[in-house]
Write a protein that holds these residues in place. Structure first.
Motif, short mmCIF file in Angstrom:
data_model
loop_
_atom_site.label_atom_id
_atom_site.label_comp_id
_atom_site.label_asym_id
_atom_site.label_seq_id
_atom_site.Cartn_x
_atom_site.Cartn_y
_atom_site.Cartn_z
N ILE A 75 -0.19 -0.89 -12.67
CA ILE A 75 1.37 -0.96 -12.06
C ILE A 75 1.80 -2.25 -11.90
O ILE A 75 2.95 -2.48 -12.05
CB ILE A 75 1.45 -0.21 -10.49
N THR A 76 1.09 -3.34 -11.30
CA THR A 76 1.59 -4.51 -11.20
C THR A 76 2.07 -5.04 -12.54
O THR A 76 2.99 -5.95 -12.51
CB THR A 76 0.35 -5.46 -10.65
N ILE A 77 1.07 -5.14 -13.53
CA ILE A 77 1.87 -5.36 -14.83
C ILE A 77 3.05 -4.83 -15.16
O ILE A 77 4.03 -5.60 -15.84
CB ILE A 77 0.85 -5.12 -16.13
N TRP A 124 2.73 8.09 -8.85
CA TRP A 124 2.46 9.42 -9.17
C TRP A 124 2.23 9.82 -10.69
O TRP A 124 1.75 10.93 -10.84
CB TRP A 124 3.76 10.12 -8.73
N PHE A 125 2.63 8.60 -11.53
CA PHE A 125 2.47 9.13 -12.93
C PHE A 125 0.99 8.37 -13.56
O PHE A 125 0.61 8.99 -14.43
CB PHE A 125 3.65 8.57 -13.69
N ILE A 126 0.48 7.50 -13.28
CA ILE A 126 -0.74 6.81 -13.40
C ILE A 126 -1.71 7.44 -12.98
O ILE A 126 -2.07 7.34 -11.66
CB ILE A 126 -0.61 5.32 -13.14
N ARG A 127 -2.47 8.17 -13.61
CA ARG A 127 -3.59 9.19 -13.28
C ARG A 127 -4.85 8.42 -13.33
O ARG A 127 -5.75 8.53 -14.03
CB ARG A 127 -3.94 10.44 -13.94
N ILE A 128 -5.12 7.48 -12.25
CA ILE A 128 -6.24 6.71 -12.26
C ILE A 128 -6.63 6.66 -10.70
O ILE A 128 -5.88 6.35 -9.80
CB ILE A 128 -6.21 5.31 -12.72
N ARG A 140 0.85 -1.12 0.13
CA ARG A 140 -0.04 -0.08 0.17
C ARG A 140 0.84 1.27 -0.14
O ARG A 140 0.33 2.45 -0.52
CB ARG A 140 -0.84 -0.14 1.22
N GLN A 141 1.98 1.06 0.41
CA GLN A 141 3.07 2.40 0.55
C GLN A 141 3.24 2.90 -0.76
O GLN A 141 3.81 3.88 -1.05
CB GLN A 141 4.34 2.16 1.43
N VAL A 142 3.36 1.75 -1.79
CA VAL A 142 3.89 2.15 -3.13
C VAL A 142 2.61 2.16 -4.15
O VAL A 142 2.84 2.07 -5.48
CB VAL A 142 4.88 1.31 -3.69
N GLY A 143 1.22 2.11 -3.72
CA GLY A 143 0.21 2.57 -4.59
C GLY A 143 -0.28 0.80 -5.16
O GLY A 143 -1.00 0.58 -5.91
N LEU A 144 -0.01 -0.19 -4.34
CA LEU A 144 -0.62 -1.47 -4.81
C LEU A 144 -1.25 -1.95 -3.56
O LEU A 144 -1.63 -1.01 -2.62
CB LEU A 144 0.88 -2.46 -5.04
N ASN A 145 -1.83 -3.20 -3.59
CA ASN A 145 -2.20 -4.00 -2.30
C ASN A 145 -1.75 -5.28 -2.16
O ASN A 145 -0.97 -5.70 -3.21
CB ASN A 145 -3.73 -3.58 -2.22
N GLY A 146 -2.26 -6.11 -1.28
CA GLY A 146 -1.54 -7.53 -0.91
C GLY A 146 -2.08 -8.44 -2.32
O GLY A 146 -1.04 -9.35 -2.32
#
Length: 708
Positions: free
Chosen positions: A419-421, A480-484, A382-388
């Protein structure tokens, strides 16, 4: 014989659905894609009776009929669309008896779709251990559909299940006679309008069409506009309707549980799973144990694989030497020994490590620990814009980035999925393993740290962790770059701990070895033969000049030692003037700052087809360039390689630089192709290729400068 009937296999994740699919279909399976989406479509043929065949459609696991991900929408579409090509004749619901209350919610929703239904109860043994006793006859009576206790792993209950399927096929059982709840009362006017606009089979189906009309592709624009108008006219609030429906369902489920399920001493029952989780999911010890598990995983790759690898390597060296002695000295022998045998050796030597890696990963999945890794790492993600949920694709990327990227489909949040991809190929996949192995063996001493820890194993683990932490760092930048903007939640069922299925582990190891040999092996063999040709032939005049020069020099001496030196110089100069040598020297200025010579440059190009081709390329180039020591192993030949000034090619700086380059570089056409397919755009694979190549080059150069 009648045409096969269609059976949709549905259920919550981790309910035993895949085990039943495998038990019913055996090897008669195929995987394709559902039309218009990139979600896997698993189908298989099953012989129900000698007179009845069935096509089993294994639908993605889901917790309810309110879909959140692309996978769940596929299940939704198949079950709701009365005109779909995969429209089932009946639905087989798999429910976990040890979590019956939660599973009954989905069962009740399927029952209200008014299609013939059978419920298969799995994990009855686990329910018994929890002190749960289920009255199957009473449950069947309350639900109004057949209920069968099954254990797909042990083939228990399958004859009774098939008997029920046969009865439905013979129309002796039909769709459920009554609704589980009074669906019509939830929104009578809207349900009536939807049933006039579109031919749904039930009130509950009409309710779902009203809830998701704008996302259902089987509705045309006119139908969507009519449904929208009805919703507006009647003040239909889908959130309120959904909440009311779920409350009614759980109220009825509570009654059913009271009359059909008996729990003995529920407060005193403490499952082994809960006791283990108290340790493995501990705030401190859980992470320490996770690091220990990963450490043992990578240490084992070296500990267990070193002996079979040494035997295979020595065996191919002896085979090459033996063929060199018995075969005549001609072009056919040359391509056989230095092209085919060298290429085969480059493939076979890594089979033990591939098998061990996949075997250990399968054990972690089978025991239920893989899901715990997702839980433990959710906070970091979660700190980097993802989840488990992003952890599972990343861990799968240790095996191969292609299925790992496909596994990102179950991430509901579009930004987190993208982001995961984009970062998954940074994980150290099994194709990098041969490169890491040979370079570690060349430049890292084979000694123990603290008396028992393999230094080579520690370096291997470091490379895998480096890939993971770099992926996390890049994810932190990309957010910070992917605006969704879309909220996400991490809800995941932790499966119970089980002993690994050793047959499944063994089968996986063999299958993965076959895939490596057949898929990667074919590419390696083709490239090895092409390279042999490029390394053995060159432009006419330069090659003629080399031949004439050394023929004259050899004619001037009879000393055997001098003749051997001249022959070695001749082979080296001939290789340098070959097509491969010309190509390598052309790209050498680009790779020289990284500490690479022209042979490594060629390997960087050829391994773009598949990273593991690097080893096959080295095997071919060093075999073609040598006449002595035909039985020497590839590692021995690479260790003896020198530059023009006599210094060794593979120093610590060069070895580390090369490993770092392959750790970060996008050297895989298949991965780029799958990213394009999953994102439906060339934009993202192009960005991925550029950023990973730049990252690899910069980090490789930095490491070489530091250690030079």
């Amino acid at each position: 014989m009648k045409a096969p009937i269609n059976i949709a296999l549905v259920g919550n994740p981790n309910s035993g659905k895949s085990s039943l699919f495998n038990a019913l279909t055996g090897l008669n399976q195929k995987v394709s894609n559902f039309p218009g989406v990139t979600v896997d479509k698993k189908t298989g043929n099953a012989r129900i009776t000698p007179q009845l065949d069935a096509t089993i459609i294994d639908l993605p696991g889901t917790y309810s009929l309110y879909p959140k991900s692309a996978d769940e929408f596929v299940t939704y579409d198949v079950l709701l669309n009365p005109k779909g090509e995969d429209r089932p004749n009946m639905i087989l619901i798999i429910a976990d008896a040890s979590n019956l209350k939660r599973n009954l919610l989905f069962c009740s929703q399927i029952i209200d779709l008014k299609l013939p239904v059978i419920i298969g109860l799995t994990m009855m043994d686990l329910a018994k251990k929890k002190g749960v006793e289920i009255d199957l006859a009473g449950l069947e009576r309350e639900l109004g559909v057949p209920v069968v206790a099954i254990n797909p792993r042990k083939n228990k209950g399958l004859p009774q299940l098939k008997k029920n399927i046969e009865l439905i096929a013979q129309e002796k059982f039909g769709a459920p006679a009554r609704d589980f709840i009074e669906n019509q009362e939830l929104a009578p006017a809207v349900i009536a309008d939807v049933k006039k606009i579109f031919p749904v089979t039930s009130d509950y189906g009409a309710l779902h069409v009203a809830v998701n009309y704008d996302e259902l592709e089987f509705l045309n624009k006119g139908q969507q506009q009519q449904i929208k108008a009805s919703i507006h006219t009647n003040g239909f609030n889908k959130t309120k309707i959904q909440a009311e429906e779920i409350m009614q369902r759980y109220s009825r489920i509570k009654h059913i549980m009271n009359v059909t399920v008996v729990e003995t001493d529920p407060l005193q029952q403490q499952l082994q799973t809960e006791r283990i989780d108290n340790l493995l999911l501990h705030r401190f010890w859980g992470y320490l144990i996770l690091l220990a598990v990963l450490f043992l995983l990578f240490q084992s790759i070296f500990w267990l694989a070193s002996y079979p690898m040494d035997l295979i390597e020595a065996g191919f060296g002896s085979i090459s030497g033996w063929f060199s002695q018995i075969l005549p000295d001609n072009k056919v022998s040359d391509i056989f020994i230095n092209g085919i045998i060298a290429g085969l050796g480059g493939i076979a030597v890594f089979i033990p490590q591939i098998m061990i890696l996949f075997g250990l990963i399968t054990i972690l999945e089978d025991t239920g620990y893989m899901a715990r890794i997702s839980f433990l790492t959710d906070r970091l993600m979660r700190q980097v814009g993802l989840n488990g949920k992003s952890v599972m694709p990343l861990i799968s990327g240790v095996a191969c980035a292609v299925p790992a990227i496909m596994a990102a489909r179950n991430i509901e949040n579009k930004k987190e999925r993208l982001i995961t991809i984009m970062i998954t190929p940074l994980m150290a996949c099994s194709a990098r393993l041969p490169i890491y192995t040979i370079m570690i063996a060349l430049v890292i001493p084979n000694k123990n740290v603290l008396g028992f820890l393999s230094l080579q194993g520690l370096v291997m683990m470091g490379l895998y962790l480096l890939g993971f932490f770099m992926a996390i760092a890049i994810a932190g930048i990309m957010k910070w770059f992917i605006r969704i903007r879309e909220k996400s939640y991490f809800i995941m069922e932790l499966p119970v701990y089980r002993a690994p299925r050793w047959k499944n582990v063994g089968t996986t190891m063999i299958e993965k070895a076959k895939i490596f040999v057949m898929d990667a092996g074919k590419v390696i063999m083709v490239i090895s033969i092409i390279l042999w040709f490029l390394a053995s032939y060159g432009p006419g005049k330069p090659m003629e000049g080399v031949h004439q020069k050394y023929e004259q020099l050899m004619a001037q001496t009879t000393d055997s030692a001098q003749l051997q030196d001249l022959d070695k110089q001749f082979q080296s100069e001939k290789l340098a003037n070959s097509y491969a040598g010309i190509l390598g020297h052309a790209i050498e200025p680009v790779v020289k700052p990284l500490g690479f010579d022209w042979k490594i440059g060629i390997a960087l190009i050829t391994s773009f087809a598949a990273r593991e081709v690097f080893v096959g390329t080295m095997a071919t180039l060093y075999s073609v360039g040598e006449t002595e020591d035909s039985d020497a192993t590839l590692r021995e030949k690479m260790a003896a390689a020198t530059r023009i000034d006599g210094t060794p090619v593979y120093t610590l700086a060069t070895g580390l630089s090369l490993m770092i380059f392959y750790a970060f570089a996008m050297q895989c056409m298949s991965t780029l192709a799958i990213v394009k397919r999953e994102t439906r755009s060339w934009k993202y694979p192009i960005i991925q290729f550029l950023y990973m190549t730049a990252l690899a080059y910069a980090c490789s150069w930095l490491i070489y400068v530091i250690f030079k």
